[in-house]
Enzyme design. Structure first.
Site, PDB file in Angstrom:
ATOM      1  CB  ALA A 177      -0.864  -0.218   1.514  1.00 40.72           C
ATOM      2  CD  GLU A 197       1.719  -5.694   5.784  1.00 36.76           C
ATOM      3  OE1 GLU A 197       2.810  -6.162   5.901  1.00 36.76           O
ATOM      4  OE2 GLU A 197       0.912  -5.893   5.072  1.00 36.76           O
ATOM      5  CD  GLU A 251      -2.534  -7.066   3.262  1.00 38.83           C
ATOM      6  OE1 GLU A 251      -1.851  -5.964   3.031  1.00 38.83           O
ATOM      7  OE2 GLU A 251      -3.098  -7.319   4.127  1.00 38.83           O
ATOM      8  N   GLY A 310       0.417  -5.275   0.367  1.00 36.71           N
ATOM      9  CA  GLY A 310      -0.412  -4.844  -0.603  1.00 36.71           C
ATOM     10  C   GLY A 310      -0.408  -6.232  -1.231  1.00 36.71           C
TER      11      GLY A 310
HETATM   12  N1  CO8 Z   1       4.358   2.943  -0.551  1.00 40.07           N
HETATM   13  C1  CO8 Z   1       5.274   4.419  -1.669  1.00 40.07           C
HETATM   14  N2  CO8 Z   1       6.319   4.302  -2.507  1.00 40.07           N
HETATM   15  C2  CO8 Z   1       6.878   3.337  -2.480  1.00 40.07           C
HETATM   16  C3  CO8 Z   1       6.215   1.857  -1.841  1.00 40.07           C
HETATM   17  C4  CO8 Z   1       5.475   2.016  -0.738  1.00 40.07           C
HETATM   18  N3  CO8 Z   1       4.790   0.980  -0.801  1.00 40.07           N
HETATM   19  N4  CO8 Z   1       7.306   1.474  -2.183  1.00 40.07           N
HETATM   20  C5  CO8 Z   1       8.511   2.476  -2.270  1.00 40.07           C
HETATM   21  N5  CO8 Z   1       7.806   2.973  -2.918  1.00 40.07           N
HETATM   22  C6  CO8 Z   1       8.595   4.889  -3.493  1.00 40.07           C
HETATM   23  C7  CO8 Z   1      10.096   4.662  -3.332  1.00 40.07           C
HETATM   24  O1  CO8 Z   1       9.691   5.290  -2.086  1.00 40.07           O
HETATM   25  C8  CO8 Z   1      10.800   5.026  -4.052  1.00 40.07           C
HETATM   26  O2  CO8 Z   1       9.958   6.413  -4.069  1.00 40.07           O
HETATM   27  P1  CO8 Z   1      10.900   8.050  -4.949  1.00 40.07           P
HETATM   28  O3  CO8 Z   1      12.405   7.161  -6.129  1.00 40.07           O
HETATM   29  O4  CO8 Z   1      10.552   8.931  -5.138  1.00 40.07           O
HETATM   30  O5  CO8 Z   1      12.117   7.853  -3.614  1.00 40.07           O
HETATM   31  C9  CO8 Z   1      10.705   4.546  -4.838  1.00 40.07           C
HETATM   32  O6  CO8 Z   1       9.274   3.880  -4.580  1.00 40.07           O
HETATM   33  C10 CO8 Z   1      11.516   3.506  -5.948  1.00 40.07           C
HETATM   34  O7  CO8 Z   1      11.573   2.606  -4.533  1.00 40.07           O
HETATM   35  P2  CO8 Z   1      12.820   2.480  -3.488  1.00 40.07           P
HETATM   36  O8  CO8 Z   1      14.485   3.575  -4.718  1.00 40.07           O
HETATM   37  O9  CO8 Z   1      12.697   2.655  -1.835  1.00 40.07           O
HETATM   38  O10 CO8 Z   1      13.302   1.331  -3.855  1.00 40.07           O
HETATM   39  P3  CO8 Z   1      14.586   0.348  -3.896  1.00 40.07           P
HETATM   40  O11 CO8 Z   1      15.410  -0.543  -4.950  1.00 40.07           O
HETATM   41  O12 CO8 Z   1      15.786   0.444  -3.433  1.00 40.07           O
HETATM   42  O13 CO8 Z   1      13.577  -0.617  -2.530  1.00 40.07           O
HETATM   43  C11 CO8 Z   1      11.575  -2.069  -2.185  1.00 40.07           C
HETATM   44  C12 CO8 Z   1      13.153  -1.509  -3.411  1.00 40.07           C
HETATM   45  C13 CO8 Z   1      12.731  -3.315  -0.906  1.00 40.07           C
HETATM   46  C14 CO8 Z   1      10.491  -2.411  -2.479  1.00 40.07           C
HETATM   47  C15 CO8 Z   1      11.240  -0.471  -0.835  1.00 40.07           C
HETATM   48  O14 CO8 Z   1      10.807   0.219  -1.914  1.00 40.07           O
HETATM   49  C16 CO8 Z   1      10.584  -0.931   0.240  1.00 40.07           C
HETATM   50  O15 CO8 Z   1      11.134  -1.318   0.986  1.00 40.07           O
HETATM   51  N6  CO8 Z   1       9.776  -0.525  -0.322  1.00 40.07           N
HETATM   52  C17 CO8 Z   1       8.477  -0.309   0.875  1.00 40.07           C
HETATM   53  C18 CO8 Z   1       7.692  -1.500   1.250  1.00 40.07           C
HETATM   54  C19 CO8 Z   1       6.842  -1.826   2.017  1.00 40.07           C
HETATM   55  O16 CO8 Z   1       6.922  -2.043   2.975  1.00 40.07           O
HETATM   56  N7  CO8 Z   1       5.415  -2.622   1.699  1.00 40.07           N
HETATM   57  C20 CO8 Z   1       4.922  -2.541   2.881  1.00 40.07           C
HETATM   58  C21 CO8 Z   1       3.633  -1.390   2.926  1.00 40.07           C
HETATM   59  S1  CO8 Z   1       2.765  -1.289   3.976  1.00 40.07           S
HETATM   60  C22 CO8 Z   1       1.482  -2.385   3.202  1.00 40.07           C
HETATM   61  O17 CO8 Z   1       1.292  -2.951   2.358  1.00 40.07           O
HETATM   62  C23 CO8 Z   1      -0.341  -2.026   3.817  1.00 40.07           C
HETATM   63  C24 CO8 Z   1      -0.818  -2.424   3.452  1.00 40.07           C
HETATM   64  C25 CO8 Z   1      -2.801  -2.732   4.165  1.00 40.07           C
HETATM   65  C26 CO8 Z   1      -2.956  -1.593   4.147  1.00 40.07           C
HETATM   66  C27 CO8 Z   1      -3.898  -1.210   5.478  1.00 40.07           C
HETATM   67  C28 CO8 Z   1      -4.692  -0.565   5.385  1.00 40.07           C
HETATM   68  C29 CO8 Z   1      -6.178  -0.247   6.507  1.00 40.07           C
END
Ligand code: CO8
Length: 267
Positions: free
Chosen positions: A73, A141, A121, A118
């Site tokens: 998400a 999460e 999921e 997500g």
């Molecule tokens: N949300 C928003 N932006 C994201 C997300 C995300 N989940 N994942 C990546 N991005 C963005 C980064 O911020 C980055 O943006 P920018 O270039 O502007 O800085 C761009 O995508 C590229 O990402 P990275 O530079 O971080 O790329 P890397 O190759 O270095 O890393 C990863 C890739 C490992 C995937 C890393 O981006 C990461 O850890 N992302 C987050 C993963 C994560 O924690 N996902 C779970 C999120 S929580 C969730 O999904 C909850 C779901 C249920 C919600 C329910 C609510 C009620």
């Protein structure tokens, strides 16, 4: 069909490929994308020219098609959520997720990279998952101080069992495609460049069967899963009876007896 900002839809040979495309955020699911998914899935379900849906992720901003399926998400959207907003976000997602789970077409998720939070999921809301060798699954999460909120605590345990679901959710560990296959989280793992061809080949095989029968089988499996076995088997018998009233049943069985290919058309 509607126009979408974060989705691409292609339909060919009765197979729809729906691609989640937010290259700047590794295809993370924000509210806008969830709304678009809801519209797209509603429209796809109504189409008689779509028998199977493949869901996948688009390339990242550098054009790499195997970087990310869906990286979760959208954390930037969630960071300032109140409890009420977070609940509303979870409930908003549940609508397209249940649509994927219960729509009459079979759904295959082609997981082409990160399937985090997500992303994992939404893949689990599909009927079948095929992963590229580089795919990575996780529920990160608890490391963000939240819990899976798009059905992860429920669908993961149902797919891989409670022990493994708890391990993934409590540790937030990354799970490789091979490990995901071993624990039953994915159906198949293939080299990245073969992912879409493999998903389309499986979709074509499903298309070649009785589409109405496939949709009734899907309903029987889904509805029976949470029922006691006695009522579930009775429900199955009722649905079996429904399929016996169709053109496809008459044609399928007659064709078998006449030693010819069946022309199955019901949907
Ligand atoms: N949300 C928003 N932006 C994201 C997300 C995300 N989940 N994942 C990546 N991005 C963005 C980064 O911020 C980055 O943006 P920018 O270039 O502007 O800085 C761009 O995508 C590229 O990402 P990275 O530079 O971080 O790329 P890397 O190759 O270095 O890393 C990863 C890739 C490992 C995937 C890393 O981006 C990461 O850890 N992302 C987050 C993963 C994560 O924690 N996902 C779970 C999120 S929580 C969730 O999904 C909850 C779901 C249920 C919600 C329910 C609510 C009620």
């Amino acid at each position: 069909m509607s126009e979408f900002k974060n989705l691409l839809l292609e339909v060919e040979n009765e197979i729809a490929v729906l691609t989640i495309s937010r290259p700047a955020a590794l295809n993370a699911l924000n509210s806008e994308t969830l709304d678009e998914l809801n519209v797209a899935l509603t429209e796809i379900e109504a189409r008689d020219d779509v028998k199977v849906l493949i869901l996948t992720g688009g390339p990242d901003k550098k054009g790499n098609p195997f970087k990310s399926f869906v990286a979760g998400a959208d954390i930037a959207e969630m960071v300032n959520f109140t409890a009420a907003e977070a609940r509303a976000f979870g409930m908003k997602a549940s609508v397209p997720f249940f649509k994927l789970q219960n729509m009459r077409q079979a759904t295959i998720c082609a997981v082409n990279g990160f399937a985090l939070g997500g992303g994992c999921e939404i893949s689990m809301a599909c009927d079948i998952r095929i992963a590229s060798e580089n795919a990575v699954f996780a529920q990160p999460e608890c490391g963000l101080g939240i819990i899976p909120g798009f059905g992860g605590t429920q669908r993961l345990a149902r797919l891989v069992g409670m022990g493994r679901a708890k391990e993934m959710i409590f540790t937030c560990d990354n799970v490789s495609a091979e490990e995901a296959y071993r624990i039953g989280l994915v159906n198949k793992v293939v080299p990245a460049e073969e992912l879409m061809a493999t998903a389309k080949a499986m979709a074509a095989k499903i298309v070649s069967k009785g589409s109405y029968a496939v949709s009734i089988a899907k309903a029987a499996i889904n509805n029976g899963y949470d029922m006691d076995i006695k009522n579930a088997v009775e429900m199955e018998a009722n649905l079996f009876g429904v399929t016996c009233s169709t053109h496809d049943k008459a044609e399928g069985m007659t064709a078998f007896l006449e030693k010819r290919a069946a022309n199955l058309t019901d949907f």
